[in-house]
Design a protein around this motif. Structure first.
Motif, PDB file in Angstrom:
ATOM      1  N   LEU A  28      35.298  46.975  35.949  1.00  0.00           N
ATOM      2  CA  LEU A  28      34.333  46.084  36.595  1.00  0.00           C
ATOM      3  C   LEU A  28      33.964  44.924  35.664  1.00  0.00           C
ATOM      4  CD1 LEU A  28      32.570  45.482  39.039  1.00  0.00           C
ATOM      5  CD2 LEU A  28      30.791  46.941  38.022  1.00  0.00           C
ATOM      6  N   ALA A  29      33.806  45.229  34.387  1.00  0.00           N
ATOM      7  CA  ALA A  29      33.493  44.170  33.417  1.00  0.00           C
ATOM      8  C   ALA A  29      34.627  43.138  33.355  1.00  0.00           C
ATOM      9  CB  ALA A  29      33.263  44.781  32.036  1.00  0.00           C
ATOM     10  N   ILE A  30      35.865  43.605  33.413  1.00  0.00           N
ATOM     11  CA  ILE A  30      37.009  42.682  33.403  1.00  0.00           C
ATOM     12  C   ILE A  30      37.030  41.872  34.698  1.00  0.00           C
ATOM     13  CG2 ILE A  30      39.538  42.530  33.379  1.00  0.00           C
ATOM     14  CD1 ILE A  30      39.500  45.027  31.542  1.00  0.00           C
ATOM     15  N   ALA A  31      36.705  42.525  35.830  1.00  0.00           N
ATOM     16  CA  ALA A  31      36.645  41.803  37.112  1.00  0.00           C
ATOM     17  C   ALA A  31      35.610  40.689  37.059  1.00  0.00           C
ATOM     18  CB  ALA A  31      36.322  42.777  38.246  1.00  0.00           C
ATOM     19  N   LEU A  32      34.451  40.963  36.448  1.00  0.00           N
ATOM     20  CA  LEU A  32      33.414  39.937  36.305  1.00  0.00           C
ATOM     21  C   LEU A  32      33.924  38.746  35.505  1.00  0.00           C
ATOM     22  CD1 LEU A  32      30.290  42.196  35.636  1.00  0.00           C
ATOM     23  CD2 LEU A  32      30.637  40.706  37.614  1.00  0.00           C
ATOM     24  N   ALA A  33      34.670  39.044  34.449  1.00  0.00           N
ATOM     25  CA  ALA A  33      35.225  37.972  33.614  1.00  0.00           C
ATOM     26  C   ALA A  33      36.320  37.194  34.347  1.00  0.00           C
ATOM     27  CB  ALA A  33      35.789  38.556  32.320  1.00  0.00           C
ATOM     28  N   MET A  34      37.026  37.856  35.268  1.00  0.00           N
ATOM     29  CA  MET A  34      38.154  37.227  35.966  1.00  0.00           C
ATOM     30  C   MET A  34      37.749  36.411  37.191  1.00  0.00           C
ATOM     31  SD  MET A  34      40.909  37.720  34.345  1.00  0.00           S
ATOM     32  CE  MET A  34      42.001  37.117  35.630  1.00  0.00           C
ATOM     33  N   HIS A  59      36.128  33.776  37.654  1.00  0.00           N
ATOM     34  CA  HIS A  59      36.237  32.317  37.533  1.00  0.00           C
ATOM     35  C   HIS A  59      37.639  31.893  37.093  1.00  0.00           C
ATOM     36  CE1 HIS A  59      31.929  31.920  38.168  1.00  0.00           C
ATOM     37  NE2 HIS A  59      31.767  32.927  37.325  1.00  0.00           N
ATOM     38  N   ASP A  60      38.589  32.847  37.138  1.00  0.00           N
ATOM     39  CA  ASP A  60      39.997  32.578  36.830  1.00  0.00           C
ATOM     40  C   ASP A  60      40.170  31.878  35.469  1.00  0.00           C
ATOM     41  OD1 ASP A  60      42.732  32.697  37.362  1.00  0.00           O
ATOM     42  OD2 ASP A  60      42.758  30.703  38.262  1.00  0.00           O
ATOM     43  N   PRO A  61      39.688  32.488  34.379  1.00  0.00           N
ATOM     44  CA  PRO A  61      39.780  31.838  33.066  1.00  0.00           C
ATOM     45  C   PRO A  61      41.211  31.853  32.531  1.00  0.00           C
ATOM     46  CG  PRO A  61      39.009  34.079  32.804  1.00  0.00           C
ATOM     47  CD  PRO A  61      39.106  33.835  34.291  1.00  0.00           C
ATOM     48  N   GLU A  62      41.525  30.871  31.696  1.00  0.00           N
ATOM     49  CA  GLU A  62      42.834  30.861  31.029  1.00  0.00           C
ATOM     50  C   GLU A  62      42.845  31.834  29.866  1.00  0.00           C
ATOM     51  OE1 GLU A  62      44.273  27.023  29.908  1.00  0.00           O
ATOM     52  OE2 GLU A  62      43.660  26.112  31.799  1.00  0.00           O
ATOM     53  N   LEU A  63      41.686  32.001  29.214  1.00  0.00           N
ATOM     54  CA  LEU A  63      41.561  32.877  28.052  1.00  0.00           C
ATOM     55  C   LEU A  63      40.552  33.973  28.356  1.00  0.00           C
ATOM     56  CD1 LEU A  63      41.982  33.546  24.992  1.00  0.00           C
ATOM     57  CD2 LEU A  63      40.101  31.947  24.532  1.00  0.00           C
ATOM     58  N   LEU A  64      40.954  35.206  28.089  1.00  0.00           N
ATOM     59  CA  LEU A  64      40.089  36.356  28.294  1.00  0.00           C
ATOM     60  C   LEU A  64      39.870  37.020  26.931  1.00  0.00           C
ATOM     61  CD1 LEU A  64      38.799  37.833  30.723  1.00  0.00           C
ATOM     62  CD2 LEU A  64      40.811  39.295  30.802  1.00  0.00           C
ATOM     63  N   ILE A  65      38.604  37.168  26.510  1.00  0.00           N
ATOM     64  CA  ILE A  65      38.279  37.783  25.220  1.00  0.00           C
ATOM     65  C   ILE A  65      37.636  39.137  25.489  1.00  0.00           C
ATOM     66  CG2 ILE A  65      36.975  37.560  23.072  1.00  0.00           C
ATOM     67  CD1 ILE A  65      37.088  34.511  23.480  1.00  0.00           C
ATOM     68  N   LEU A  66      38.262  40.197  24.980  1.00  0.00           N
ATOM     69  CA  LEU A  66      37.799  41.559  25.236  1.00  0.00           C
ATOM     70  C   LEU A  66      37.493  42.258  23.911  1.00  0.00           C
ATOM     71  CD1 LEU A  66      40.473  42.588  27.901  1.00  0.00           C
ATOM     72  CD2 LEU A  66      38.197  41.646  28.310  1.00  0.00           C
ATOM     73  N   ILE A  75      45.132  36.744  26.399  1.00  0.00           N
ATOM     74  CA  ILE A  75      44.104  37.760  26.204  1.00  0.00           C
ATOM     75  C   ILE A  75      43.929  38.012  24.712  1.00  0.00           C
ATOM     76  CG2 ILE A  75      43.398  40.126  26.727  1.00  0.00           C
ATOM     77  CD1 ILE A  75      45.250  39.990  29.179  1.00  0.00           C
ATOM     78  N   LEU A  76      42.702  37.860  24.249  1.00  0.00           N
ATOM     79  CA  LEU A  76      42.350  38.140  22.859  1.00  0.00           C
ATOM     80  C   LEU A  76      41.579  39.453  22.851  1.00  0.00           C
ATOM     81  CD1 LEU A  76      42.187  37.219  19.886  1.00  0.00           C
ATOM     82  CD2 LEU A  76      40.074  36.030  20.479  1.00  0.00           C
ATOM     83  N   VAL A  77      42.156  40.473  22.186  1.00  0.00           N
ATOM     84  CA  VAL A  77      41.548  41.797  22.146  1.00  0.00           C
ATOM     85  C   VAL A  77      41.085  42.090  20.730  1.00  0.00           C
ATOM     86  CG1 VAL A  77      41.931  44.273  22.463  1.00  0.00           C
ATOM     87  CG2 VAL A  77      43.001  42.654  24.026  1.00  0.00           C
ATOM     88  N   SER A  78      39.809  42.431  20.594  1.00  0.00           N
ATOM     89  CA  SER A  78      39.272  42.886  19.314  1.00  0.00           C
ATOM     90  C   SER A  78      39.165  44.402  19.391  1.00  0.00           C
ATOM     91  CB  SER A  78      37.891  42.270  19.072  1.00  0.00           C
ATOM     92  OG  SER A  78      37.283  42.873  17.960  1.00  0.00           O
ATOM     93  N   SER A  79      39.800  45.101  18.430  1.00  0.00           N
ATOM     94  CA  SER A  79      39.773  46.564  18.482  1.00  0.00           C
ATOM     95  C   SER A  79      40.028  47.164  17.115  1.00  0.00           C
ATOM     96  CB  SER A  79      40.832  47.064  19.476  1.00  0.00           C
ATOM     97  OG  SER A  79      40.833  48.476  19.527  1.00  0.00           O
ATOM     98  N   HIS A  80      39.421  48.342  16.893  1.00  0.00           N
ATOM     99  CA  HIS A  80      39.704  49.135  15.703  1.00  0.00           C
ATOM    100  C   HIS A  80      40.759  50.191  15.990  1.00  0.00           C
ATOM    101  CE1 HIS A  80      35.621  47.652  14.491  1.00  0.00           C
ATOM    102  NE2 HIS A  80      36.303  47.458  13.385  1.00  0.00           N
TER     103      HIS A  80
END
Length: 200
Positions: free
Chosen positions: A35-41, A43-50, A80-85
């Motif tokens: 759902l959080a990803i759907a909220l970000a999507m 507005h059809d962004p070119e860059l998605l930061i997760l 897609i820019l993913v920040s993760s450990h």
């Protein structure tokens, strides 16, 4: 504000029903992530930061999010820019990787280049790495190696026979103290780059 069609498309994209009457508090963690990803999507962004998109998910949820993100990238052309450990997960998902420690970008390169550094290699401890490098280039036509210091060298072409290399080294007057095949994970490389401190 997005229209109803954009909302429906975003929910459909992540596999959530549009007319669902279930409360958000009753959603599973995986559904909340989607759902959080759907909220970000919407507005059809070119860059998605997760930030930590698979944190807390079970193996099935992790696989679903991974496939979904890959589809967004490959089919929808999203960056897609993913920040993760969770480095093992990043290695299954990313095309390019940056290693950040204490807010400083220490390294950035393609996954393929990073895998060469952190994957399988033959480690030699020898009397003279400068001479060993010349032997590898001239006798084996080999350039996939890294001289670490005066006595340690890594050869990334693991198809070479270790015994053949050792034989030529000795024949050319080198002392070989150690020779073995190693395999480092992305986590091992992260520890080496950041000085070996734990991931917080």
């Amino acid at each position: 504000m997005p229209n109803l069609h954009a909302i429906e498309d975003a929910l459909d994209l992540v596999g959530l029903p549009y007319n669902d009457k279930k409360l958000f508090s009753h959603y599973s963690l995986g559904m909340k992530q989607r759902l959080a990803i759907a909220l970000a999507m919407m507005h059809d962004p070119e860059l998605l930061i997760l930030d930590e998109p698979v944190n807390g998910l079970d193996p099935i949820g992790i696989a679903e999010i991974r496939l979904f993100l890959r589809r967004l990238c490959d089919e929808k052309g999203k960056t897609i820019l993913v920040s993760s450990h969770i480095l093992s997960e990043i290695s299954q998902l990313a095309d390019d990787i940056g290693i950040i420690d204490n807010g400083v970008l220490l390294e950035e390169e393609s996954l393929a280049d990073l895998e060469q550094k952190s994957g399988k290699y033959i480690h030699f401890t020898i009397s003279d790495t400068a001479q060993a490098a010349r032997i590898l280039e001239l006798d084996f036509d080999e350039k996939q190696f890294v001289v670490q210091d005066d006595h340690n060298i890594r050869v990334y072409n693991v198809n070479l026979a270790v015994s053949n290399i050792v034989g030529i080294f000795v024949e050319k007057g080198l002392e070989v103290f150690e020779a073995h095949t190693c395999e480092d994970s992305l986590e091992d490389h992260f520890k080496r780059i950041t000085g070996g401190e734990g991931i917080a």
